[in-house]
Each structure stands twice: as structure tokens, then as C-alpha cells.
Motif scaffolding. Sequence first.
Motif, PDB file in Angstrom:
ATOM      1  N   ALA A 133       0.857  -1.188   0.000  1.00 43.05           N
ATOM      2  CA  ALA A 133       0.000   0.000   0.000  1.00 43.05           C
ATOM      3  C   ALA A 133       0.892   1.236   0.000  1.00 43.05           C
ATOM      4  O   ALA A 133       1.983   1.234   0.574  1.00 43.05           O
ATOM      5  CB  ALA A 133      -0.914   0.009   1.220  1.00 43.05           C
ATOM      6  N   ALA A 134       0.427   2.273  -0.666  1.00 42.90           N
ATOM      7  CA  ALA A 134       1.147   3.553  -0.700  1.00 42.90           C
ATOM      8  C   ALA A 134       0.120   4.662  -0.874  1.00 42.90           C
ATOM      9  O   ALA A 134      -0.973   4.429  -1.390  1.00 42.90           O
ATOM     10  CB  ALA A 134       2.157   3.582  -1.839  1.00 42.90           C
ATOM     11  N   MET A 191      18.929   1.751 -13.156  1.00 39.57           N
ATOM     12  CA  MET A 191      17.665   1.973 -12.446  1.00 39.57           C
ATOM     13  C   MET A 191      17.791   1.468 -11.005  1.00 39.57           C
ATOM     14  O   MET A 191      17.094   0.557 -10.568  1.00 39.57           O
ATOM     15  CB  MET A 191      16.514   1.306 -13.185  1.00 39.57           C
ATOM     16  N   ARG A 192      18.680   2.100 -10.265  1.00 37.49           N
ATOM     17  CA  ARG A 192      19.024   1.613  -8.930  1.00 37.49           C
ATOM     18  C   ARG A 192      17.870   1.709  -7.947  1.00 37.49           C
ATOM     19  O   ARG A 192      17.726   0.852  -7.085  1.00 37.49           O
ATOM     20  CB  ARG A 192      20.274   2.319  -8.417  1.00 37.49           C
ATOM     21  N   HIS A 193      17.040   2.738  -8.061  1.00 36.76           N
ATOM     22  CA  HIS A 193      15.903   2.861  -7.135  1.00 36.76           C
ATOM     23  C   HIS A 193      14.894   1.746  -7.376  1.00 36.76           C
ATOM     24  O   HIS A 193      14.411   1.132  -6.424  1.00 36.76           O
ATOM     25  CB  HIS A 193      15.245   4.236  -7.274  1.00 36.76           C
ATOM     26  N   ALA A 194      14.600   1.471  -8.631  1.00 38.39           N
ATOM     27  CA  ALA A 194      13.654   0.399  -8.965  1.00 38.39           C
ATOM     28  C   ALA A 194      14.210  -0.955  -8.535  1.00 38.39           C
ATOM     29  O   ALA A 194      13.480  -1.793  -7.996  1.00 38.39           O
ATOM     30  CB  ALA A 194      13.346   0.410 -10.461  1.00 38.39           C
ATOM     31  N   ARG A 195      15.495  -1.164  -8.749  1.00 40.91           N
ATOM     32  CA  ARG A 195      16.112  -2.440  -8.364  1.00 40.91           C
ATOM     33  C   ARG A 195      16.108  -2.608  -6.848  1.00 40.91           C
ATOM     34  O   ARG A 195      15.850  -3.705  -6.342  1.00 40.91           O
ATOM     35  CB  ARG A 195      17.522  -2.546  -8.922  1.00 40.91           C
ATOM     36  N   ALA A 196      16.365  -1.534  -6.119  1.00 36.40           N
ATOM     37  CA  ALA A 196      16.355  -1.615  -4.654  1.00 36.40           C
ATOM     38  C   ALA A 196      14.953  -1.920  -4.128  1.00 36.40           C
ATOM     39  O   ALA A 196      14.785  -2.749  -3.225  1.00 36.40           O
ATOM     40  CB  ALA A 196      16.877  -0.318  -4.046  1.00 36.40           C
ATOM     41  N   VAL A 197      13.940  -1.275  -4.688  1.00 34.50           N
ATOM     42  CA  VAL A 197      12.563  -1.538  -4.258  1.00 34.50           C
ATOM     43  C   VAL A 197      12.185  -2.981  -4.571  1.00 34.50           C
ATOM     44  O   VAL A 197      11.587  -3.670  -3.734  1.00 34.50           O
ATOM     45  CB  VAL A 197      11.585  -0.537  -4.908  1.00 34.50           C
ATOM     46  N   LEU A 198      12.533  -3.456  -5.750  1.00 32.57           N
ATOM     47  CA  LEU A 198      12.223  -4.839  -6.115  1.00 32.57           C
ATOM     48  C   LEU A 198      12.914  -5.812  -5.166  1.00 32.57           C
ATOM     49  O   LEU A 198      12.309  -6.777  -4.689  1.00 32.57           O
ATOM     50  CB  LEU A 198      12.648  -5.105  -7.565  1.00 32.57           C
ATOM     51  N   ARG A 199      14.168  -5.541  -4.848  1.00 30.34           N
ATOM     52  CA  ARG A 199      14.939  -6.407  -3.955  1.00 30.34           C
ATOM     53  C   ARG A 199      14.359  -6.396  -2.533  1.00 30.34           C
ATOM     54  O   ARG A 199      14.248  -7.427  -1.872  1.00 30.34           O
ATOM     55  CB  ARG A 199      16.406  -5.948  -3.952  1.00 30.34           C
ATOM     56  N   LEU A 248       5.119   3.846  -6.818  1.00 33.27           N
ATOM     57  CA  LEU A 248       5.122   4.897  -5.794  1.00 33.27           C
ATOM     58  C   LEU A 248       6.264   4.678  -4.796  1.00 33.27           C
ATOM     59  O   LEU A 248       6.848   5.640  -4.296  1.00 33.27           O
ATOM     60  CB  LEU A 248       3.769   4.969  -5.083  1.00 33.27           C
ATOM     61  N   PHE A 249       6.605   3.428  -4.517  1.00 32.73           N
ATOM     62  CA  PHE A 249       7.770   3.140  -3.680  1.00 32.73           C
ATOM     63  C   PHE A 249       9.051   3.600  -4.381  1.00 32.73           C
ATOM     64  O   PHE A 249       9.962   4.120  -3.739  1.00 32.73           O
ATOM     65  CB  PHE A 249       7.848   1.637  -3.374  1.00 32.73           C
TER      66      PHE A 249
END
Length: 188
Positions: free
Chosen positions: A33-34, A135-143, A154-155
Motif C-alpha cells: 500500500a502507498a 535503475m538503482r531505485h527500482a532495483r532496490a525496491v524490487l529487492r 510509488l515506492f
Amino acid sequence: VLLLAVELCGLTFRAQDRSKSNIVATALFGDGAAAAVVSCRSLYAGRPRLGAAAEHTWPDSLGVMGWDVTDDGLKVVFSGNIPDLVRHDLRPVIDRFFVTHGIAAEEIDGYLCHPGGAKVLDALEDCFGLEPGAMRHARAVLREHGNMSSVTVLFVLAAAMADGLHGRQLLTALGPGFTAALQVIDLP
């Protein structure tokens, strides 16, 4: 306006389904949720500003991603060629979006994308001509959180903002239909 996104991906788990797509969906997707407050009031100066937005659904693409309603729940539908579709078919959609809204590609400082999975992120980096791993932010959120469906982008935005990212960004998400959602956002 309070924008609230809630995804209960766990509801699609079908205990009797031992198919590869069910196992992959169970491993990849999580609940999330966000929320964001969106306003046109000037008292929010210094906050991100929303710009042009659009959606594109590819014709005859229901078999690419989505769900089939079955007697025991929602059966996930995934095509193995999603990364190829992203790599080869997304860029023309984005180029038309830029032309329609009078945006030069050079005006975009970065790309904040929904991380559909590691292979999709690789394809997105190829699509945008970025270095592998950019795409470090997307990779970090996925991880850290997995794919929470629509909530995930949104994350990614929150992670980029927390990291101090600024400039004009193109926020993208991919979803059922097969659909691409695009949003220009200016980060102060």
C-alpha cells in the motif's frame, strides 16, 4: 486529493495450482500500500509537480499479462515475452508521447520505472539507452519489497525522492492489458 493504492496480490495465490506461472507469481508479487497527497495549491511549492500523462494499451494484448477468473480464484497470466515487448515496443509509445506533449527526450533527466522484475528492468534500461544497473531505485525496491503491482512505482518514486533525486523524470508502469502508463514529474 489523497491518492491511495492498495494491492492484495496474495489473494491470487491458488494452493492447488502447481503451474510455473502460479509459482512465479507467488514468489514475485507481494501485498503493498502507498499513498500520496496531490494538490494544485501553491502552498505546496517546492514539492514534486505533475506534468503530462498518458496510457497506452497494445491491441490484442490480453494474453500478455493479467488474470483469468477461475472457480478457485484469479489465475495469473504472464507471457514470457514481456521483456522483449518492453525492449522493442515501448520506445515508440514513449516517443509519440513526447511528440504529443512537446517534450524533447533530452529534457528528461531520468526514468523512474515500475520494476516488473529483473528481466523487465534490464529491458527498460535497454529501451532508454541506460547502462545496466542504472535503475538503482527500482532495483532496490524490487529487492527489498518485491513487486507490489501498481503500488511499486510509488515506492520507487519515494526512494528516489529520499535519495535527493531532482529534475524532470518520466515515471512509467506496465500492467494488464498490456498497458503502459506514463507520467512526467518534476522533482525539485
